[in-house]
Motif scaffolding. Structure first.
Motif, PDB file in Angstrom:
ATOM      1  N   LYS A  99      38.466 121.705  13.803  1.00 25.83           N
ATOM      2  CA  LYS A  99      39.356 121.959  14.488  1.00 25.83           C
ATOM      3  C   LYS A  99      39.090 122.750  15.490  1.00 25.83           C
ATOM      4  O   LYS A  99      39.725 122.768  16.708  1.00 25.83           O
ATOM      5  N   ASP A 121      43.170 107.716  13.366  1.00 27.29           N
ATOM      6  CA  ASP A 121      44.413 107.376  14.064  1.00 27.29           C
ATOM      7  C   ASP A 121      45.314 108.828  14.162  1.00 27.29           C
ATOM      8  O   ASP A 121      45.839 109.038  15.153  1.00 27.29           O
ATOM      9  N   GLU A 122      45.627 109.558  12.985  1.00 28.78           N
ATOM     10  CA  GLU A 122      46.436 110.783  12.936  1.00 28.78           C
ATOM     11  C   GLU A 122      45.927 111.798  13.629  1.00 28.78           C
ATOM     12  O   GLU A 122      46.480 112.740  14.163  1.00 28.78           O
ATOM     13  N   CYS A 123      44.246 111.848  13.667  1.00 27.49           N
ATOM     14  CA  CYS A 123      43.746 113.167  14.241  1.00 27.49           C
ATOM     15  C   CYS A 123      43.229 112.883  15.774  1.00 27.49           C
ATOM     16  O   CYS A 123      42.791 113.693  16.451  1.00 27.49           O
ATOM     17  N   GLY A 124      43.239 111.409  16.141  1.00 26.61           N
ATOM     18  CA  GLY A 124      42.970 111.247  17.641  1.00 26.61           C
ATOM     19  C   GLY A 124      41.362 111.232  17.721  1.00 26.61           C
ATOM     20  O   GLY A 124      40.969 111.841  18.724  1.00 26.61           O
ATOM     21  N   SER A 166      48.829 119.658  10.745  1.00 27.21           N
ATOM     22  CA  SER A 166      49.132 118.820  11.766  1.00 27.21           C
ATOM     23  C   SER A 166      48.405 118.930  13.058  1.00 27.21           C
ATOM     24  O   SER A 166      48.766 118.620  14.100  1.00 27.21           O
ATOM     25  N   TRP A 167      47.191 118.952  12.642  1.00 30.25           N
ATOM     26  CA  TRP A 167      46.411 118.922  13.695  1.00 30.25           C
ATOM     27  C   TRP A 167      45.860 117.557  14.414  1.00 30.25           C
ATOM     28  O   TRP A 167      45.651 116.781  13.496  1.00 30.25           O
ATOM     29  N   ARG A 168      45.710 117.649  15.630  1.00 27.31           N
ATOM     30  CA  ARG A 168      45.499 116.269  16.390  1.00 27.31           C
ATOM     31  C   ARG A 168      44.523 116.809  17.437  1.00 27.31           C
ATOM     32  O   ARG A 168      45.063 117.599  18.371  1.00 27.31           O
ATOM     33  N   TYR A 169      43.393 116.018  17.825  1.00 25.85           N
ATOM     34  CA  TYR A 169      42.467 116.170  18.792  1.00 25.85           C
ATOM     35  C   TYR A 169      43.403 115.671  20.106  1.00 25.85           C
ATOM     36  O   TYR A 169      43.757 114.627  20.075  1.00 25.85           O
ATOM     37  N   SER A 199      44.512 114.066  23.506  1.00 22.61           N
ATOM     38  CA  SER A 199      43.987 112.867  24.204  1.00 22.61           C
ATOM     39  C   SER A 199      43.750 113.061  25.471  1.00 22.61           C
ATOM     40  O   SER A 199      43.051 112.336  26.253  1.00 22.61           O
TER      41      SER A 199
END
Length: 602
Positions: free
Chosen positions: A235, A262-265, A364-367, A369
């Motif tokens: 993270k 997909d979910e974390c990009g 709900s972490w996402r890299y 875009s």
């Protein structure tokens, strides 16, 4: 309870023109391999309905002929090959494709020695494999028996387990251990020695030490504290990268890795046989920017891949000196090889990936875009793809690699299993020929083994014939690579396997000479004295080998010829084809991001 003598049906005796003396040992041996039920099974082959081991590849002779026949009676499919090396490659590929070991059956001495390369290749690739080797009679040891050789001792160097049953009664327990060991932990090759006098002995049924079949491969989870550590590091990453190895493919981790990506990009990079775990055309795939991705990533999540020569050992200048590695592997001894990880996640790749995803999901972490890292990667991808398009668009004759692969790509069904070997052919093909499904690419692998192609293709064709008959197996070979096992074309034709072989022919190893240059060279002296060591005979007609055995052969010089040959080959559902594609003998790759033999790239 009396002695048991299992006879083979009379039609086998008639068709083989040899006396069949398959007794308790032989039938029991093979029927055990074929049985998956938990209770002891009957010795009668017709009762073996559920099979754990389905395929056997080999070359028969004294003392293993009866074993091959008994295997067929037990419901195991036997494929007779033309060389034990190719047979062992085929059996190992079945292990990778199905998760269950294939069996290689060989004769004693030289037969077993020929199979050692397949055992080593399987062990290095971490694929389950069982090798059954005939050996000289026990009462002739040290006497100079026919093909006497220290087989058990030799195979210990190339396998996880190597043993000779102490008696007929012990055969079930030894076979069970071999099957279990081949699959459990880090998969690999196992060897079981079958003395010639064991094949024809009899034993009282009550004396046999029956054993239940082994349980499915245990699934292990990583330490939860290490999972928390890994998530914390991931993270905080500014330039994260996921590397997907063939260990992830073997683990059947495609669904969990796809969800994570997909979910974390997260940008991901597959290793050569990790291709297809997540489709190559996925928007987060950065294969076209491989060098840049490896060189600049600050945190790498390593999923079932090893920091060996394929990944430049994880060391500078190909990686950052301060790169943080999160390593997921089934083998504890692999953790920390070459680079000390910040988090060591010991366990099944699929299960551990699910652990990571579930922990990331809680926050709900996402890299993002919009990160600069993504912009840099996409810029590099576009530039490299444009360079490849320019090379593919060349219309000069003879063709180059990129032009050939452009037309092959257009013809390939998306669910094709691609087998690839050769130097330039394999390296360039890896970057151009896309995979959209897991375990749909087979190549020289971790051991860099040339000669695996046709054995792998035969194995894949046998599996898809049972599981998905409409799926095509396409074997893309360099002309040098084809030469290692070219006679297996007869095997392909004999078993009616509609494999499409594409030989990319540059008249040599890496590069060759055109026909005029070759003719001129021969005028200057003996070929052994003047011919370049990398050269092969120009314009060799490999397609005629296929035609000689009843398949379809095509000799191709132009893009139009290639398009017609591909269309005809893919429309043929029952016969194999070989397309011999002549290219510029000096054709080479663009400045390559990954070349399997170039030390400067390490």
């Amino acid at each position: 309870m009396g002695e048991v003598n299992i006879s083979i049906h009379n039609h086998y005796q008639a068709s083989c023109f040899c006396p069949v003396t398959s007794h308790m040992e032989t039938a029991y041996h093979l029927m055990w391999l074929g049985n998956t039920v938990s209770e002891p099974f009957t010795l009668h082959s017709e009762t073996v309905l559920n099979r754990n081991v389905k395929y056997m590849f080999g070359i028969v002779g004294i003392p293993v002929i009866e074993i091959a026949i008994a295997a067929q009676v037990a419901g195991i499919k036997y494929v007779g090959m033309r060389n034990e090396q190719a047979a062992c490659y085929a059996a190992s590929a079945v292990g990778y494709l199905t998760g269950r070991p294939g069996v290689c059956l060989v004769v004693s001495g030289p037969g077993l020695i020929n199979a050692l390369s397949g055992m080593a290749n399987s062990n290095v690739n971490c694929w389950p494999l069982i090798v059954l080797g005939g050996s000289s009679d026990t009462n002739q040891e040290t006497m100079g028996a026919f093909q006497e050789f220290p087989q058990v001792e030799t195979c210990r160097l190339y396998s996880k387990f190597s043993a000779r049953p102490s008696s007929l009664e012990a055969i079930p327990t030894v076979i069970e251990k071999a099957v279990r060991t081949s699959m459990y932990g880090r998969p690999g090759a196992c060897y079981v020695d079958i003395p010639g006098d064991f094949v024809n002995k009899m034993v009282a049924r009550g004396d046999v030490r029956y054993t239940d079949c082994c349980l499915p491969r245990p699934i292990s989870l990583a330490d939860p504290l290490e999972i928390l550590k890994a998530v914390t590091v991931l993270k905080k990453a500014e330039k994260p990268l996921v590397i997907v190895g063939k260990g992830a493919a073997f683990s059947r981790a495609e669904y969990s890795i796809r969800r994570l990506v997909d979910e974390c990009g997260l940008p991901f990079l597959p290793t050569p046989m990790g291709k297809g775990v997540v489709p190559d055309n996925h928007p987060y795939c950065v294969s076209a920017a491989r060098s840049s991705a490896l060189q600049h990533a600050d945190v790498i999540l390593l999923l079932g891949a090893r920091l060996n020569w394929i990944l430049h050992f994880g060391l500078p200048p190909r990686f950052r000196p301060d790169v943080k590695i999160i390593q997921v592997d089934i083998c504890a001894e692999e953790l920390g090889n070459n680079v000390k990880p910040v988090a060591s996640l010991l366990g099944d790749v699929n299960a551990v990936t699910q652990q990571l995803f579930e922990q990331l999901l809680k926050t709900s972490w996402r890299y993002p875009s919009s990160a600069e890292w993504w912009n840099n990667l996409k810029t590099k991808i576009r530039a490299n793809e444009e360079n490849a398009k320019v090379l593919a668009s060349h219309t000069s004759i003879p063709m180059n690699y990129y032009n050939v692969f452009h037309h092959v790509t257009e013809a390939l069904p998306i669910n094709s299993i691609i087998v690839s070997e050769g130097a330039n052919t394999m390296d360039i093909g890896r970057t151009v020929l896309q995979n959209f499904h897991p375990r749909h690419r087979l190549d020289a692998g971790t051991f860099g083994t040339m000669g695996v192609g046709l054995g792998f293709a035969i194995a894949a064709a046998m599996v898809v014939k049972d599981e998905n008959p409409e799926k095509r197996v396409v074997c893309v070979e360099g002309d040098s690579a084809f030469g290692f096992s070219g006679m297996e074309v007869e095997t392909i034709c004999r078993y009616n396997l509609p494999i499409i072989i594409i030989v990319v022919n540059n008249n040599g190893i890496y590069s060759g000479l055109d026909e005029d240059s070759w003719t001129h060279l021969l005028k200057s002296g003996d070929p052994a004295a003047v011919a370049p060591p990398v050269s092969l005979k120009p314009n060799a007609r490999y397609e005629q080998v296929m035609a000689a055995f009843g398949g379809k052969g095509y000799f191709v010089n132009t893009p139009e010829d290639l398009q017609r040959a591909l269309k005809s080959s893919f429309s043929e559902k029952h016969l194999p084809s070989l397309i011999n594609v002549m290219i510029d003998p000096q054709s080479d790759r663009k400045k390559q991001e990954f070349h399997w033999l170039t030390r400067s790239n390490l």
